[in-house]
Design a protein around this motif. Structure first.
Motif, PDB file in Angstrom:
ATOM      1  N   LEU A 198       0.821  -1.162   0.099  1.00  0.00           N
ATOM      2  CA  LEU A 198      -0.104   0.237   0.012  1.00  0.00           C
ATOM      3  C   LEU A 198       0.917   1.334   0.040  1.00  0.00           C
ATOM      4  O   LEU A 198       0.301   2.402  -0.117  1.00  0.00           O
ATOM      5  N   GLY A 199       2.163   1.252   0.189  1.00  0.00           N
ATOM      6  CA  GLY A 199       2.979   2.196   0.263  1.00  0.00           C
ATOM      7  C   GLY A 199       4.243   2.076   1.279  1.00  0.00           C
ATOM      8  O   GLY A 199       4.412   0.922   1.585  1.00  0.00           O
ATOM      9  N   PRO A 200       4.976   2.880   1.556  1.00  0.00           N
ATOM     10  CA  PRO A 200       6.097   2.611   2.421  1.00  0.00           C
ATOM     11  C   PRO A 200       5.737   2.071   3.814  1.00  0.00           C
ATOM     12  O   PRO A 200       4.816   2.361   4.496  1.00  0.00           O
ATOM     13  N   VAL A 201       6.668   1.139   4.166  1.00  0.00           N
ATOM     14  CA  VAL A 201       6.446   0.627   5.428  1.00  0.00           C
ATOM     15  C   VAL A 201       7.650   0.878   6.342  1.00  0.00           C
ATOM     16  O   VAL A 201       8.876   0.702   5.767  1.00  0.00           O
ATOM     17  N   HIS A 202       7.569   1.536   7.447  1.00  0.00           N
ATOM     18  CA  HIS A 202       8.756   1.669   8.366  1.00  0.00           C
ATOM     19  C   HIS A 202       8.909   0.619   9.478  1.00  0.00           C
ATOM     20  O   HIS A 202       7.958   0.271  10.212  1.00  0.00           O
ATOM     21  N   VAL A 203      10.061   0.095   9.278  1.00  0.00           N
ATOM     22  CA  VAL A 203      10.274  -1.095  10.061  1.00  0.00           C
ATOM     23  C   VAL A 203      11.297  -0.579  11.075  1.00  0.00           C
ATOM     24  O   VAL A 203      12.492   0.112  10.839  1.00  0.00           O
ATOM     25  N   GLU A 204      10.841  -0.809  12.476  1.00  0.00           N
ATOM     26  CA  GLU A 204      11.797  -0.088  13.410  1.00  0.00           C
ATOM     27  C   GLU A 204      12.193  -1.323  14.316  1.00  0.00           C
ATOM     28  O   GLU A 204      11.272  -2.414  14.818  1.00  0.00           O
ATOM     29  N   ARG A 205      13.094  -1.244  15.196  1.00  0.00           N
ATOM     30  CA  ARG A 205      13.488  -2.044  16.032  1.00  0.00           C
ATOM     31  C   ARG A 205      13.658  -1.472  17.411  1.00  0.00           C
ATOM     32  O   ARG A 205      14.266  -0.336  17.830  1.00  0.00           O
ATOM     33  N   GLU A 206      12.913  -2.018  18.202  1.00  0.00           N
ATOM     34  CA  GLU A 206      12.768  -1.177  19.639  1.00  0.00           C
ATOM     35  C   GLU A 206      13.030  -2.352  20.693  1.00  0.00           C
ATOM     36  O   GLU A 206      12.926  -3.602  20.498  1.00  0.00           O
ATOM     37  N   PRO A 207      13.548  -1.862  22.005  1.00  0.00           N
ATOM     38  CA  PRO A 207      13.961  -2.692  22.907  1.00  0.00           C
ATOM     39  C   PRO A 207      12.722  -3.480  23.355  1.00  0.00           C
ATOM     40  O   PRO A 207      11.588  -3.210  23.815  1.00  0.00           O
ATOM     41  N   VAL A 208      13.188  -4.692  23.880  1.00  0.00           N
ATOM     42  CA  VAL A 208      11.991  -5.870  24.187  1.00  0.00           C
ATOM     43  C   VAL A 208      11.435  -5.335  25.657  1.00  0.00           C
ATOM     44  O   VAL A 208      10.356  -5.611  26.030  1.00  0.00           O
ATOM     45  N   GLY A 209      12.340  -4.820  26.442  1.00  0.00           N
ATOM     46  CA  GLY A 209      11.701  -4.457  27.831  1.00  0.00           C
ATOM     47  C   GLY A 209      12.575  -4.837  28.987  1.00  0.00           C
ATOM     48  O   GLY A 209      13.766  -4.541  29.042  1.00  0.00           O
ATOM     49  N   VAL A 210      11.882  -5.372  29.847  1.00  0.00           N
ATOM     50  CA  VAL A 210      12.903  -5.806  31.141  1.00  0.00           C
ATOM     51  C   VAL A 210      13.356  -7.124  30.972  1.00  0.00           C
ATOM     52  O   VAL A 210      12.741  -8.068  30.710  1.00  0.00           O
ATOM     53  N   VAL A 211      14.618  -7.279  31.184  1.00  0.00           N
ATOM     54  CA  VAL A 211      15.124  -8.482  30.954  1.00  0.00           C
ATOM     55  C   VAL A 211      15.710  -9.147  32.299  1.00  0.00           C
ATOM     56  O   VAL A 211      16.387  -8.451  33.087  1.00  0.00           O
ATOM     57  N   ALA A 212      15.611 -10.408  32.268  1.00  0.00           N
ATOM     58  CA  ALA A 212      16.213 -11.024  33.586  1.00  0.00           C
ATOM     59  C   ALA A 212      17.222 -11.850  33.004  1.00  0.00           C
ATOM     60  O   ALA A 212      17.119 -12.620  32.234  1.00  0.00           O
ATOM     61  N   ALA A 213      18.699 -11.689  33.649  1.00  0.00           N
ATOM     62  CA  ALA A 213      19.765 -12.310  33.162  1.00  0.00           C
ATOM     63  C   ALA A 213      20.241 -13.136  34.477  1.00  0.00           C
ATOM     64  O   ALA A 213      20.707 -12.731  35.306  1.00  0.00           O
ATOM     65  N   VAL A 214      19.996 -14.526  33.999  1.00  0.00           N
ATOM     66  CA  VAL A 214      20.365 -15.488  35.093  1.00  0.00           C
ATOM     67  C   VAL A 214      21.712 -16.326  34.547  1.00  0.00           C
ATOM     68  O   VAL A 214      21.648 -16.897  33.485  1.00  0.00           O
ATOM     69  N   VAL A 215      22.727 -16.063  35.363  1.00  0.00           N
ATOM     70  CA  VAL A 215      23.988 -16.599  34.933  1.00  0.00           C
ATOM     71  C   VAL A 215      24.660 -17.547  35.880  1.00  0.00           C
ATOM     72  O   VAL A 215      24.298 -17.510  37.184  1.00  0.00           O
ATOM     73  N   PRO A 216      25.443 -18.458  35.359  1.00  0.00           N
ATOM     74  CA  PRO A 216      26.185 -19.657  36.568  1.00  0.00           C
ATOM     75  C   PRO A 216      27.524 -18.965  36.657  1.00  0.00           C
ATOM     76  O   PRO A 216      27.852 -17.792  36.500  1.00  0.00           O
ATOM     77  N   TRP A 217      28.313 -19.950  37.433  1.00  0.00           N
ATOM     78  CA  TRP A 217      29.374 -19.556  38.120  1.00  0.00           C
ATOM     79  C   TRP A 217      30.590 -19.712  37.422  1.00  0.00           C
ATOM     80  O   TRP A 217      32.093 -19.400  37.657  1.00  0.00           O
ATOM     81  N   ASN A 218      30.715 -20.362  36.268  1.00  0.00           N
ATOM     82  CA  ASN A 218      31.898 -20.788  35.699  1.00  0.00           C
ATOM     83  C   ASN A 218      32.684 -19.698  35.012  1.00  0.00           C
ATOM     84  O   ASN A 218      34.093 -19.559  34.858  1.00  0.00           O
ATOM     85  N   VAL A 219      31.910 -18.783  34.122  1.00  0.00           N
ATOM     86  CA  VAL A 219      32.487 -17.546  33.698  1.00  0.00           C
ATOM     87  C   VAL A 219      31.711 -16.238  33.822  1.00  0.00           C
ATOM     88  O   VAL A 219      31.186 -15.889  33.043  1.00  0.00           O
TER      89      VAL A 219
END
Length: 478
Positions: free
Chosen positions: A133-154
């Protein structure tokens, strides 16, 4: 002895909700080296609320990517200033040799920050496409709040694999470090403040499994980034699937090193401390299955045994040490259980198999090599996470590929050959997310992740940034 009595939430050092504490124990001495508050579900609620406010109401998601990149660059500079301290702290917490801490535990987080700071300018944050139908603006936006759960090795490596791209994307983050490595995130919080990370954008709460599951399940969390065991990853994936929230899962591995009949054994064995026995063997990418041509099997077993027998085992703070202790008594018992299993199933120990002489304290296990192993054995099938290698014979290249593929995992692997084109051809036949030809490494500018039970999604490279972005299409009439 490092002691902390606060949690880093909402840009402030806050009182924990309870008096419970995590005691961090030296794997070398078995004695306490630190104590921090143990986060509870109430602490996770406060951390998510702070991250939610910072995302919904704060400036960070609406800040230009170049400005976010400048903060990452300042954070990387802070890492460089405190690199010696961080390397020593990680070694004290989890027992890896100080040489490895200086080589990778701190430099790779620095490089990750530098990489994502540099990616901002050339990354396509917005584009216009021609639609029906015309121009489409494709935008990348942050997903939100992130839980980062990490182990002990590195620990810092895996924190930054999530935090750096998430912050560049404009997300806010709650980090849950493992109890075994609850000390090194405190300098990170200080460095984040110095770099200008706004309040609530980065929150850090060390905690055990119960509070971690509360964080993962929290309705205020939009995306979960997890590194750890496949069993825990399945649980997290189920929680996220039920809630229809995104997740990226970097899970277990049982990596195979395929030695072809023309492999340079001296070159291969020289790399063993950084491939098969990386980080005391406590690495999901450790090449713990060695596939050797039957025509050279005895030669391979002898060469690997000789190299492993010569490894310097001892105090991880000593720069000469190549293999340090395992992270905990529980982990040593696990590894010793696998060694007993290998013997019971008929494999033959050529070196190691016990506890090192003269190291009565701490959680040491001798680097161990099994010969006469096959893929049906637990030592060849399951992730041990310790310095235990299984050398498996094969007849012909087709069987080598089949044995390499005969695994629930698909995280990493390598091939060793005098013919690079032959090595590349074999690498392309094996379903693994990262593969090496006469080497193995992880590059922060390229995607890292696994096939099959080794996980979902990718870290590092532009692909790692995409994990923390939503794609929005805005349709207009021409």
């Amino acid at each position: 002895m490092r002691e902390h009595d606060r949690l880093y939430i909402g840009g402030e050092w806050t009182e924990p909700a309870s008096a419970a504490a995590i005691e961090v124990v030296s794997p070398h001495s078995g004695e306490a080296v630190g104590r921090v508050p143990e986060g509870t579900a109430a602490d996770m609620d406060r951390a998510v609320a702070a991250a939610r406010r910072a995302f919904d109401e704060g400036p960070w998601p609406r800040t230009a990517p170049a400005e976010r990149a400048a903060v990452l660059a300042r954070l990387a500079e802070g890492y460089r200033r405190r690199s010696a301290e961080l390397a020593e702290l990680i070694t004290a917490e989890m027992g890896c040799p100080i040489s490895f801490s200086r080589l990778a535990q701190v430099p790779i987080p620095e490089r990750t920050l530098d990489y994502y700071a540099g990616l901002a300018e050339g990354f396509t944050w917005r584009e216009t496409r021609q639609g029906l139908l015309g121009p489409v603006h494709v935008e990348r936006e942050p997903v939100g709040v992130v839980a980062a759960v990490v182990p002990w090795n590195v620990p810092q490596f895996l924190i930054m694999a999530k935090v750096a791209p998430a912050l560049l994307a404009g997300c806010t983050v709650v980090v849950k470090p493992a109890p075994e490595t609850a000390l090194d995130p405190y300098p990170l919080a200080e460095l984040a403040e110095e770099a200008g990370v706004p309040p609530g954008v980065l929150n850090i709460v060390a905690a055990g499994r119960g509070a971690g599951e509360h964080l993962v399940s929290h309705p205020g969390v939009d995306h979960v980034a997890f590194t750890g065991s496949t069993a825990a990853g399945r649980r997290i994936g189920a929680i996220c699937g039920e809630a229809l929230k995104g997740c990226s899962l970097e899970l277990g591995g049982k990596s195979a090193a395929v030695l072809l009949d023309d492999a340079d054994l001296a070159g291969y064995t020289a790399m063993l401390p950084l491939t098969a026995l990386l980080n005391n063997g406590e690495a999901c990418i450790a090449q713990a299955r060695i596939l050797a041509p039957r025509s050279r099997y005895a030669e391979v077993v002898e060469a690997v045994t000789e190299r492993v027998a010569a490894l310097a085992v001892g105090d991880p703070a000593d720069p000469a040490t190549e293999i340090g202790p395992l992270v905990s008594e529980r982990q040593r018992e696990r590894v010793e259980g696998y060694i007993a299993s290998g013997v019971a199933e008929g494999a033959r120990i050529t070196v190691g198999g016990g506890r090192p002489d003269g190291l009565d304290r701490g959680f040491y296990v001798e680097p161990t090599v099994f010969a006469d192993a096959h893929n049906g054995m637990r030592i060849a099938r399951e992730e041990i996470f310790g310095p235990v290698l299984a050398v498996i014979p094969y007849d012909g290249e087709e069987e080598a590929v089949r044995l390499a593929e005969e695994s629930d995992y698909g995280l990493a692997g390598s091939v060793w050959t005098a013919d690079q084109e032959r090595g590349l051809a074999l690498a392309r036949r094996i379903r693994a997310g990262t593969f090496g030809v006469n080497v193995f490494n992880i590059d922060v500018n390229t995607p890292f992740g696994g096939y099959k039970a080794s996980g979902l999604g990718r870290e590092f490279g532009p692909e790692g940034l995409e994990e923390y972005l939503e794609h929005k299409s805005i349709v207009t009439l021409g």
